[in-house]
Design a protein around this motif. Structure first.
Motif, PDB file in Angstrom:
ATOM      1  N   GLY A   1     -27.579  -2.527  77.642  1.00 39.92           N
ATOM      2  CA  GLY A   1     -27.599  -1.125  77.256  1.00 39.92           C
ATOM      3  C   GLY A   1     -28.138  -0.939  75.852  1.00 39.92           C
ATOM      4  O   GLY A   1     -28.871   0.025  75.575  1.00 39.92           O
ATOM      5  N   GLN A   2     -27.809  -1.866  74.962  1.00 37.62           N
ATOM      6  CA  GLN A   2     -28.296  -1.784  73.587  1.00 37.62           C
ATOM      7  C   GLN A   2     -29.821  -1.921  73.540  1.00 37.62           C
ATOM      8  O   GLN A   2     -30.506  -1.174  72.822  1.00 37.62           O
ATOM      9  N   LEU A   3     -30.359  -2.849  74.318  1.00 39.91           N
ATOM     10  CA  LEU A   3     -31.814  -3.034  74.348  1.00 39.91           C
ATOM     11  C   LEU A   3     -32.513  -1.819  74.936  1.00 39.91           C
ATOM     12  O   LEU A   3     -33.585  -1.410  74.467  1.00 39.91           O
ATOM     13  N   LEU A   4     -31.922  -1.229  75.967  1.00 37.00           N
ATOM     14  CA  LEU A   4     -32.499  -0.020  76.559  1.00 37.00           C
ATOM     15  C   LEU A   4     -32.465   1.139  75.563  1.00 37.00           C
ATOM     16  O   LEU A   4     -33.370   1.978  75.542  1.00 37.00           O
ATOM     17  N   LEU A   5     -31.428   1.163  74.741  1.00 33.60           N
ATOM     18  CA  LEU A   5     -31.318   2.223  73.728  1.00 33.60           C
ATOM     19  C   LEU A   5     -32.464   2.128  72.723  1.00 33.60           C
ATOM     20  O   LEU A   5     -33.010   3.158  72.300  1.00 33.60           O
ATOM     21  N   PHE A   6     -32.837   0.902  72.341  1.00 31.72           N
ATOM     22  CA  PHE A   6     -33.964   0.735  71.426  1.00 31.72           C
ATOM     23  C   PHE A   6     -35.212   1.411  71.987  1.00 31.72           C
ATOM     24  O   PHE A   6     -35.917   2.134  71.293  1.00 31.72           O
ATOM     25  N   GLU A   7     -35.484   1.168  73.267  1.00 27.85           N
ATOM     26  CA  GLU A   7     -36.674   1.726  73.902  1.00 27.85           C
ATOM     27  C   GLU A   7     -36.553   3.237  74.068  1.00 27.85           C
ATOM     28  O   GLU A   7     -37.532   3.974  73.884  1.00 27.85           O
ATOM     29  N   ALA A   8     -35.351   3.701  74.392  1.00 29.58           N
ATOM     30  CA  ALA A   8     -35.137   5.142  74.553  1.00 29.58           C
ATOM     31  C   ALA A   8     -35.431   5.876  73.254  1.00 29.58           C
ATOM     32  O   ALA A   8     -36.029   6.961  73.250  1.00 29.58           O
ATOM     33  N   LEU A   9     -35.048   5.286  72.127  1.00 30.52           N
ATOM     34  CA  LEU A   9     -35.262   5.923  70.826  1.00 30.52           C
ATOM     35  C   LEU A   9     -36.742   5.939  70.437  1.00 30.52           C
ATOM     36  O   LEU A   9     -37.166   6.763  69.629  1.00 30.52           O
ATOM     37  N   LEU A  10     -37.516   5.012  71.013  1.00 25.16           N
ATOM     38  CA  LEU A  10     -38.953   5.022  70.769  1.00 25.16           C
ATOM     39  C   LEU A  10     -39.636   6.127  71.568  1.00 25.16           C
ATOM     40  O   LEU A  10     -40.662   6.671  71.157  1.00 25.16           O
ATOM     41  N   GLN A  11     -39.045   6.461  72.720  1.00 30.86           N
ATOM     42  CA  GLN A  11     -39.642   7.451  73.611  1.00 30.86           C
ATOM     43  C   GLN A  11     -39.115   8.866  73.375  1.00 30.86           C
ATOM     44  O   GLN A  11     -39.808   9.840  73.670  1.00 30.86           O
ATOM     45  N   GLY A  12     -37.877   8.974  72.889  1.00 32.82           N
ATOM     46  CA  GLY A  12     -37.251  10.281  72.750  1.00 32.82           C
ATOM     47  C   GLY A  12     -36.742  10.540  71.356  1.00 32.82           C
ATOM     48  O   GLY A  12     -37.070   9.823  70.402  1.00 32.82           O
ATOM     49  N   THR A  13     -35.936  11.579  71.224  1.00 37.11           N
ATOM     50  CA  THR A  13     -35.410  11.980  69.916  1.00 37.11           C
ATOM     51  C   THR A  13     -33.922  11.663  69.819  1.00 37.11           C
ATOM     52  O   THR A  13     -33.153  11.928  70.745  1.00 37.11           O
ATOM     53  N   ALA A  14     -33.522  11.111  68.678  1.00 39.91           N
ATOM     54  CA  ALA A  14     -32.151  10.640  68.488  1.00 39.91           C
ATOM     55  C   ALA A  14     -31.132  11.759  68.606  1.00 39.91           C
ATOM     56  O   ALA A  14     -30.026  11.551  69.110  1.00 39.91           O
ATOM     57  N   TYR A  15     -31.485  12.974  68.147  1.00 41.61           N
ATOM     58  CA  TYR A  15     -30.491  14.051  68.130  1.00 41.61           C
ATOM     59  C   TYR A  15     -30.128  14.528  69.525  1.00 41.61           C
ATOM     60  O   TYR A  15     -29.124  15.218  69.701  1.00 41.61           O
ATOM     61  N   ILE A  16     -30.927  14.156  70.528  1.00 44.06           N
ATOM     62  CA  ILE A  16     -30.584  14.450  71.917  1.00 44.06           C
ATOM     63  C   ILE A  16     -29.935  13.234  72.577  1.00 44.06           C
ATOM     64  O   ILE A  16     -28.951  13.352  73.307  1.00 44.06           O
ATOM     65  N   ILE A  17     -30.484  12.067  72.309  1.00 42.81           N
ATOM     66  CA  ILE A  17     -30.048  10.836  72.977  1.00 42.81           C
ATOM     67  C   ILE A  17     -28.624  10.441  72.586  1.00 42.81           C
ATOM     68  O   ILE A  17     -27.790  10.150  73.447  1.00 42.81           O
ATOM     69  N   PHE A  18     -28.305  10.430  71.281  1.00 45.11           N
ATOM     70  CA  PHE A  18     -27.001   9.946  70.842  1.00 45.11           C
ATOM     71  C   PHE A  18     -25.830  10.785  71.340  1.00 45.11           C
ATOM     72  O   PHE A  18     -24.835  10.233  71.832  1.00 45.11           O
ATOM     73  N   PRO A  19     -25.883  12.116  71.251  1.00 44.58           N
ATOM     74  CA  PRO A  19     -24.761  12.903  71.793  1.00 44.58           C
ATOM     75  C   PRO A  19     -24.566  12.687  73.286  1.00 44.58           C
ATOM     76  O   PRO A  19     -23.434  12.668  73.779  1.00 44.58           O
ATOM     77  N   PHE A  20     -25.673  12.515  74.017  1.00 44.60           N
ATOM     78  CA  PHE A  20     -25.576  12.301  75.459  1.00 44.60           C
ATOM     79  C   PHE A  20     -24.921  10.957  75.776  1.00 44.60           C
ATOM     80  O   PHE A  20     -23.953  10.867  76.542  1.00 44.60           O
ATOM     81  N   ILE A  21     -25.417   9.907  75.154  1.00 48.86           N
ATOM     82  CA  ILE A  21     -24.892   8.562  75.419  1.00 48.86           C
ATOM     83  C   ILE A  21     -23.451   8.422  74.934  1.00 48.86           C
ATOM     84  O   ILE A  21     -22.649   7.712  75.536  1.00 48.86           O
ATOM     85  N   SER A  22     -23.110   9.128  73.858  1.00 46.27           N
ATOM     86  CA  SER A  22     -21.777   8.998  73.269  1.00 46.27           C
ATOM     87  C   SER A  22     -20.664   9.419  74.225  1.00 46.27           C
ATOM     88  O   SER A  22     -19.501   9.046  74.037  1.00 46.27           O
ATOM     89  N   LEU A  23     -21.029  10.172  75.248  1.00 45.55           N
ATOM     90  CA  LEU A  23     -20.021  10.655  76.193  1.00 45.55           C
ATOM     91  C   LEU A  23     -19.770   9.675  77.334  1.00 45.55           C
ATOM     92  O   LEU A  23     -19.131  10.024  78.331  1.00 45.55           O
ATOM     93  N   TYR A  24     -20.238   8.425  77.189  1.00 40.08           N
ATOM     94  CA  TYR A  24     -20.007   7.429  78.233  1.00 40.08           C
ATOM     95  C   TYR A  24     -18.524   7.211  78.575  1.00 40.08           C
ATOM     96  O   TYR A  24     -18.205   6.812  79.705  1.00 40.08           O
ATOM     97  N   PRO A  25     -17.576   7.477  77.625  1.00 40.26           N
ATOM     98  CA  PRO A  25     -16.160   7.325  78.008  1.00 40.26           C
ATOM     99  C   PRO A  25     -15.759   8.192  79.202  1.00 40.26           C
ATOM    100  O   PRO A  25     -14.794   7.878  79.892  1.00 40.26           O
ATOM    101  N   ILE A  26     -16.507   9.272  79.445  1.00 43.76           N
ATOM    102  CA  ILE A  26     -16.197  10.112  80.607  1.00 43.76           C
ATOM    103  C   ILE A  26     -16.295   9.295  81.886  1.00 43.76           C
ATOM    104  O   ILE A  26     -15.438   9.399  82.779  1.00 43.76           O
ATOM    105  N   LEU A  27     -17.340   8.470  81.991  1.00 47.00           N
ATOM    106  CA  LEU A  27     -17.511   7.626  83.181  1.00 47.00           C
ATOM    107  C   LEU A  27     -16.395   6.592  83.264  1.00 47.00           C
ATOM    108  O   LEU A  27     -15.850   6.344  84.354  1.00 47.00           O
TER     109      LEU A  27
END
Length: 287
Positions: free
Chosen positions: A81-107
């Motif tokens: 997941g950490q490696l995928l996050l590196f690539e996600a941040l290259l493709q997208g914007t952190a201010y959208i990605i981090f709040p979304f991923i941070s809610l993983y405790p819901i799952l």
């Protein structure tokens, strides 16, 4: 220490260590040591923690197929997941990605309630909900000038969300049949196995700091992450995932406070809202 409360002790250590790690992680990065190489350094800092864990159980780790599979799955979900996050941040914007991923405790909470049948009282559920709200606000990033390219970042972010949410659940599930120390051993092994991918993802066309502020300082910082991960395994051994995971997800509180002290960075309104919710959540979940 009573076993009934030991989960809180380990969860607090995880939260504090991850919070300090979050505040310091940018130091080697800003000094010219890329995060992908930081991942490799982190993987190696897992080794001394794993050795300590193995020593505590007289080097007797579970080696049956089920334990190897579960332990490796936990490691692959977290490190992958950490490696995928590196690539996600290259493709997208952190201010959208981090709040979304941070809610993983819901799952994690959903799986723990439905499959593991974990239960708690109404007050704790209020605390869990408050923690999730806090985590969202605490992970908010100010919009930058970079634009998202396509939808690959969204797919990658979704994979990270699922991977980390599933990892915490499998970690709790595995603690029922495995030693916590064995789980961490396999986490360390899989982190090292994935290191070549981090090396491949590194942009070596950019100047890299190989001095003290590079890999050596990164090691001092990332060992905090490794110790926190080991403490999380212990916290999930003794505590409920529906409480432990949201509580440790409040590590950004420590990060923000330390950033204010070290870098004189004043949190914005979104982070201040998160801090208020976090204080309430910590008080409820620790009661």
């Amino acid at each position: 220490m009573k076993a009934s409360r030991s989960w809180l002790f380990f969860a607090i250590i995880t939260t504090v260590f991850w919070g300090v790690w979050g505040a310091l992680i940018e130091v080697p990065q800003k000094a010219g040591f890329p995060p992908t190489l930081g991942y490799i350094v982190w993987a190696f800092t897992m080794i001394p923690c794993a050795l300590v864990a193995m020593y505590l159980i007289d080097w007797k780790i579970e080696t049956d197929k089920r334990s190897v599979f579960l332990g490796s799955a936990i490691g692959l979900l977290g490190a992958g997941g950490q490696l995928l996050l590196f690539e996600a941040l290259l493709q997208g914007t952190a201010y959208i990605i981090f709040p979304f991923i941070s809610l993983y405790p819901i799952l994690t909470i959903l799986l723990s309630v439905v499959i593991l049948k974990e239960k708690t009282n109404l007050l704790k559920w209020i605390g869990i909900g408050t923690a999730l709200v806090a985590i969202y606000f605490l992970s908010y990033q100010e919009p930058g000038s970079s634009d998202s390219r396509g939808y690959l970042w969204l797919v990658l972010s979704l994979f990270v969300f699922v991977a980390w949410g599933l990892q915490a659940y499998v970690m709790k599930f595995s603690n029922e049949t495995m030693k916590a120390e064995s789980i961490f051993f396999y986490m360390a092994v899989t982190a090292l196995v994935l290191s070549p991918f981090a090396w491949w993802m590194t942009d070596f066309s950019q100047p890299i700091n190989w001095g003290f502020k590079g890999p050596y300082l990164a090691a001092l910082v990332h060992v905090l992450n490794s110790v926190g991960a080991l403490m999380l395994v212990y916290a999930l051994r003794y505590g409920k995932a529906i409480i432990v995971v949201p509580l440790t997800g409040l590590a950004p509180v420590i990060t923000i406070v330390l950033s204010l002290i070290l870098y004189s960075v004043m949190p914005g309104s979104m982070l201040m809202i998160g801090l208020v919710f976090a204080v309430v959540a910590i008080a409820i979940l620790s009661f």
